[in-house]
Design a protein around this motif. Structure first.
Motif, PDB file in Angstrom:
ATOM      1  N   UNK A 317       0.824  -1.215   0.000  1.00 25.91           N
ATOM      2  CA  UNK A 317       0.000   0.000   0.000  1.00 25.91           C
ATOM      3  C   UNK A 317       0.856   1.263   0.000  1.00 25.91           C
ATOM      4  N   UNK A 318       0.556   2.150  -0.930  1.00 24.97           N
ATOM      5  CA  UNK A 318       1.283   3.405  -1.024  1.00 24.97           C
ATOM      6  C   UNK A 318       2.643   3.300  -1.680  1.00 24.97           C
ATOM      7  N   UNK A 319       3.006   2.119  -2.153  1.00 28.86           N
ATOM      8  CA  UNK A 319       4.329   1.932  -2.746  1.00 28.86           C
ATOM      9  C   UNK A 319       4.190   1.609  -4.232  1.00 28.86           C
ATOM     10  N   UNK A 320       5.339   1.504  -4.885  1.00 30.79           N
ATOM     11  CA  UNK A 320       5.403   1.220  -6.318  1.00 30.79           C
ATOM     12  C   UNK A 320       5.558  -0.284  -6.550  1.00 30.79           C
ATOM     13  N   UNK A 321       5.396  -0.701  -7.796  1.00 31.79           N
ATOM     14  CA  UNK A 321       5.651  -2.089  -8.170  1.00 31.79           C
ATOM     15  C   UNK A 321       7.138  -2.367  -8.067  1.00 31.79           C
ATOM     16  N   UNK A 322       7.487  -3.432  -7.373  1.00 27.72           N
ATOM     17  CA  UNK A 322       8.887  -3.822  -7.201  1.00 27.72           C
ATOM     18  C   UNK A 322       9.058  -5.283  -7.619  1.00 27.72           C
ATOM     19  N   UNK A 323      10.214  -5.577  -8.212  1.00 29.53           N
ATOM     20  CA  UNK A 323      10.524  -6.938  -8.638  1.00 29.53           C
ATOM     21  C   UNK A 323      11.330  -7.622  -7.540  1.00 29.53           C
ATOM     22  N   UNK A 324      10.911  -8.829  -7.180  1.00 26.85           N
ATOM     23  CA  UNK A 324      11.519  -9.539  -6.052  1.00 26.85           C
ATOM     24  C   UNK A 324      12.076 -10.884  -6.503  1.00 26.85           C
ATOM     25  N   UNK A 325      13.176 -11.270  -5.852  1.00 22.54           N
ATOM     26  CA  UNK A 325      13.748 -12.607  -6.000  1.00 22.54           C
ATOM     27  C   UNK A 325      13.874 -13.223  -4.617  1.00 22.54           C
ATOM     28  N   UNK A 326      13.148 -14.296  -4.402  1.00 23.18           N
ATOM     29  CA  UNK A 326      13.208 -14.998  -3.119  1.00 23.18           C
ATOM     30  C   UNK A 326      13.008 -14.046  -1.940  1.00 23.18           C
ATOM     31  N   UNK A 327      12.046 -13.147  -2.083  1.00 23.75           N
ATOM     32  CA  UNK A 327      11.703 -12.251  -0.993  1.00 23.75           C
ATOM     33  C   UNK A 327      12.569 -11.022  -0.872  1.00 23.75           C
ATOM     34  N   UNK A 328      13.549 -10.843  -1.752  1.00 23.84           N
ATOM     35  CA  UNK A 328      14.454  -9.690  -1.703  1.00 23.84           C
ATOM     36  C   UNK A 328      14.304  -8.874  -2.976  1.00 23.84           C
TER      37      UNK A 328
END
Length: 360
Positions: A317-328
Motif C-alpha cells: 500500500x502506497x508503494x510502487x511495483x517492485x521486482x523480487x527474487x526470493x523475498x528480496x
C-alpha cells in the motif's frame, strides 16, 4: 776466466734476471684486485596515480543515473494514448518510468512518469484515465495528467480530491492540439507547462519519491540468456518486441515488427530494465472497460543486459511495483525502466515469448 766465457755468463745472468722480473711483474699483476665497476644509480620509480571513477554526487531516484542536482521535484504521471492513430508518441524517451497496461479494445495505454528528465519537450498524445491508472500514477506520488476519464475514475478524482490536471475539466491552457492528427489523438503538453499549471493550482512541487535499488550489473547473475522477446496482450495484430542492443545496453522496442520511435526526436524507444508482471483483469461493462488488480502481486520476469530473471512482483500500500527474487528486491540497471502488466489469463507465461537466445 776468458773474456768470451765471461760474456756468456753475464748474458745468461741477464736473461735470468729478466725472466725473474717478468714473473714478478706477472705475479704482482695477478694479485691486483680488479677495478670496481662504477656505481649506476638505481632507477627512480615514479608512482602512477590511478584515477578512481568519479562517483556522482547525486543520482535520480527513478533511473539511478547521475544528475547535477538532487532530484526532489514531484513526478508527473501522464496518461499517453497508444491507439494506432496516436503513434508515434512524443516524449516517451524522456520519461523515467513507463508503465504499459491494457485499456479497452485490446490496445494498451502508457503511464509515463516524468521526474528527472523532460522539460520543454512535447509529450503526448494525452488520453483518459481509469481507476487502476490513478492508483499506478499516484504510487509514484505523481500529479495525474489526463484528458477525460471513465465515470468511476472521475468519481475517485472528485470525491478524494486528487491532485490532477485534466484538459477537459480544469487545465485547458496547459495543453494544445496539433493540426496533423484528428482528435482525440492530437492532444499534447510538456513537463514545463504541467509544472507551471500545478504551481498555479497550488499543488506541491516537492516530493519524497520512491527509490529503486540500482547497480551496473543489475540482477543478471541469476538470469537466463534472452536477446529478444515478445509480449502479447490481447490482439494478434498488436505485438510488442524488445531486441537487446549490446552497444547501448538497452532493450529496443518494436511494435508489429517496426521500430517504435519518439516522434519528438526520432529516437527508438528503449529501456535498461523491463519488468513484465501478471495481474488479474476483469471486463466491467459492454464498452469493455477493465478492472486490473495492481495490488495482488504475482509472477514476473525482469529483462536486463540481455538476460531474463524469473521472480515475483509486489506492490505494498502506497508503494510502487517492485521486482523480487526470493523475498528480496532485485537491483535494476541504471536507466529507464518499463513495466508491462499483462493478464494472468489464460496464464502468465502465455503472454511472453523469448524468441531468440544468445549462444552459450
Amino acid at each position: 776466466m776468458k773474456s768470451f766465457e765471461w760474456k756468456k755468463v753475464a748474458s745468461a745472468a741477464s736473461l735470468l734476471i729478466l725472466a725473474i722480473s717478468l714473473v714478478a711483474c706477472q705475479s704482482k699483476e695477478a694479485v691486483q684486485p680488479p677495478p670496481e665497476p662504477e656505481a649506476v644509480p638505481a632507477p627512480v620509480e615514479v608512482e602512477q596515480e590511478t584515477q578512481e571513477p568519479a562517483v556522482p554526487k547525486f543520482t535520480a531516484p527513478l533511473t539511478g543515473l547521475p544528475v547535477e542536482e538532487a532530484v526532489t521535484q514531484r513526478p508527473l504521471a501522464v496518461m499517453i494514448n497508444n491507439a494506432p492513430a496516436a503513434r508515434p508518441q512524443s516524449g516517451l524517451s524522456s520519461a523515467d518510468i513507463i508503465i504499459e497496461v491494457l485499456a479497452e479494445g485490446g490496445i494498451t495505454r502508457f503511464i509515463a512518469i516524468f521526474q528527472s528528465q523532460g522539460g520543454a519537450e512535447t509529450v503526448g498524445p494525452v488520453r483518459s484515465i481509469r481507476p487502476y491508472l490513478i492508483e499506478l500514477g499516484e504510487s509514484y506520488d505523481g500529479v495525474l495528467v489526463h484528458a477525460g476519464g471513465s465515470p468511476d475514475a472521475y468519481s475517485i478524482l472528485q470525491k478524494q480530491q486528487k491532485q490532477h490536471m485534466d484538459e477537459i475539466s480544469n487545465s485547458g491552457p496547459y495543453f494544445w492540439r496539433s493540426s496533423d492528427r484528428k482528435a482525440p489523438h492530437n492532444l499534447y503538453t510538456s513537463a514545463d507547462k504541467l509544472r507551471e499549471g500545478a504551481d498555479i493550482k497550488g499543488y506541491s512541487h516537492d516530493t519524497e519519491s520512491p527509490v529503486y535499488i540500482y547497480n551496473e550489473e543489475g540482477s543478471t547473475s541469476a538470469g537466463e540468456p534472452a536477446a529478444q522477446f515478445d509480449i502479447h496482450y490481447l490482439l494478434d495484430s498488436y505485438r510488442v518486441t524488445y531486441d537487446y542492443d549490446e552497444v547501448s545496453g538497452r532493450y529496443m522496442r518494436l511494435v508489429n515488427g517496426k521500430p517504435d520511435q519518439d516522434q519528438d526526436n526520432g529516437e527508438q524507444i528503449g529501456a535498461a530494465n523491463i519488468i513484465v508482471a501478471g495481474a488479474d483483469h476483469k471486463v466491467l461493462d459492454s464498452v469493455g472497460r477493465l478492472s486490473v488488480n495492481v495490488n495482488q502481486g504475482g509472477e514476473a520476469m525482469l529483462f536486463q543486459k540481455g538476460k531474463m530473471v524469473r521472480g515475483q512482483w509486489v506492490k505494498k500500500p502506497g508503494d510502487i511495483i517492485r521486482f523480487m527474487q526470493n523475498g528480496t528486491e532485485a537491483a535494476l540497471v541504471p536507466g529507464q525502466t518499463f513495466i508491462s502488466i499483462v493478464p494472468n489469463q489464460p496464464d502468465f507465461a502465455s503472454h511472453i515469448e523469448v524468441q531468440n537466445q544468445f549462444q552459450n
